[in-house]
Design a protein around this motif. Structure first.
Motif, PDB file in Angstrom:
ATOM      1  N   ARG A 233       7.692  21.026 -28.743  1.00 49.30           N
ATOM      2  CA  ARG A 233       9.033  21.092 -28.125  1.00 49.30           C
ATOM      3  C   ARG A 233       8.654  20.465 -26.646  1.00 49.30           C
ATOM      4  O   ARG A 233       7.777  20.904 -25.944  1.00 49.30           O
ATOM      5  N   PRO A 241      14.341  21.418 -31.492  1.00 48.87           N
ATOM      6  CA  PRO A 241      12.962  21.291 -32.588  1.00 48.87           C
ATOM      7  C   PRO A 241      12.400  20.091 -32.626  1.00 48.87           C
ATOM      8  O   PRO A 241      13.222  18.893 -32.175  1.00 48.87           O
ATOM      9  N   GLU A 245       9.295  20.442 -37.241  1.00 49.53           N
ATOM     10  CA  GLU A 245      10.192  21.585 -37.585  1.00 49.53           C
ATOM     11  C   GLU A 245      11.174  21.284 -38.302  1.00 49.53           C
ATOM     12  O   GLU A 245      11.814  22.078 -38.966  1.00 49.53           O
TER      13      GLU A 245
END
Length: 328
Positions: A233, A241, A245
């Motif tokens: 991130r 995200p 993710e």
């Protein structure tokens, strides 16, 4: 006596004339002894330009010379690359290049380019910035799963903007389609600026790109970021995200911005440059400036950068061939 005196005069004259020449030769051998030029392959305001300018001042101070940034935008980086290719390989003209131009453009170009990868000597990677998936805020999608589910149910209805056919944004869109099993409509523009303007105006649904131009509009709520295409991130967008993710672990479309010298630049000069760049990049001030722009200071030495580029070529060649992408 007269003969001896005339010989002495000759010796004195020889010493007087030779000493400055020796001193000049010593001075000219010290790098750098005049200003250095960074040729940036994009217009002012983009991440390539930012990379050149944020590096120029501290690196110039470390080297004891001014570094001038000269923007040579156009032709997908070919104007800048051709200028540096033709420059003397003496370390005074360097290319600050964007990965999309350095890797993607040769893969999608229909016509021969005025430069090749072999024309350049890698110096250092400086900035890495993942692309982000950005949509209009008035769309109902809150996650990548929402977008993908809609796109599967409505093939071709979502349209995405890019900065042109064969651009990194275009190829990233193709990568998303391949990995998510969806079909979208590509809308090419002549640059990120026009694409962003139409995204804000509601003419297109989404786009991809490095964070700097989009962050202000995300912060004001006019745009929504669904994912970043990097491995972690962003500190500047902590709530967004990563693609992994979001269920797309192979959607890695990180852009990078590096310094190159003309091929045959002497190794001592390249070593001096890459050593000083590494020192600048290690400072908290440089790292913080990169973070503020939604990027990261990611140093690679010449050998590491060369190996990285080989891997990038292999990875993006597969995407381009599968999508049958060609530039205009």
């Amino acid at each position: 006596m007269r003969r001896y005196f005339s010989t002495l005069q000759v010796l004195v004259l020889m010493l007087l004339t030779q000493t400055p020449l020796v001193a000049h030769s010593q001075d000219s051998g010290k790098y750098p002894n005049k200003p250095i030029t960074f040729i940036a392959s994009s217009a002012p305001g983009g991440t390539t330009d930012f990379t050149a300018r944020v590096l120029a001042q501290p690196l110039g101070a470390a080297l004891g010379q001014t570094i001038v940034v000269e923007n040579k935008a156009g032709a997908s980086g070919a104007i800048a690359a051709a200028a540096v290719k033709k420059a003397d390989p003496d370390g005074y003209t360097l290319l600050v290049q964007y990965s999309g131009y350095h890797v993607i453009t040769p893969l999608v170009s229909k016509n021969p380019l005025p430069w090749e990868l072999k024309d350049f000597q890698a110096v250092a990677n400086v900035i890495s910035a993942p692309q982000i998936v950005v949509i209009r805020a008035d769309l109902p999608f809150k996650t990548m799963n929402d977008l993908i589910a809609y796109a599967k149910a409505n093939p071709g209805k979502l349209n995405y903007a890019s900065s042109g056919n064969g651009s990194l944004q275009h190829v990233t869109g193709a990568m998303l389609e391949q990995q998510a099993g969806i079909k979208m409509t590509h809308v090419p523009y002549k640059g990120t600026g026009p694409a962003l303007a139409d995204l804000l105006g509601g003419q297109v649904d989404l786009t991809f790109g490095t964070p700097p131009p989009f962050i202000p509009h995300i912060q004001t709520g006019k745009l929504r970021a669904l994912a970043t295409t990097g491995k972690k991130r962003l500190q500047s967008l902590p709530d967004v995200p990563t693609a992994a993710e979001a269920g797309l672990p192979k959607l890695d479309a990180t852009s990078w911005f590096a310094v190159f010298a003309p091929m045959n630049t002497p190794a001592p000069i390249v070593n001096q440059l890459t050593t000083e760049i590494a020192k600048v990049m290690a400072t908290p001030a440089f790292k913080q400036k990169a973070i503020e722009m939604g990027a990261e200071a990611t140093y690679m030495n010449p050998k590491q950068l060369d190996e990285f580029i080989k891997g990038e070529n292999t990875r993006w060649t597969a995407v381009v061939k599968a999508a049958k992408i060609e530039a205009d």
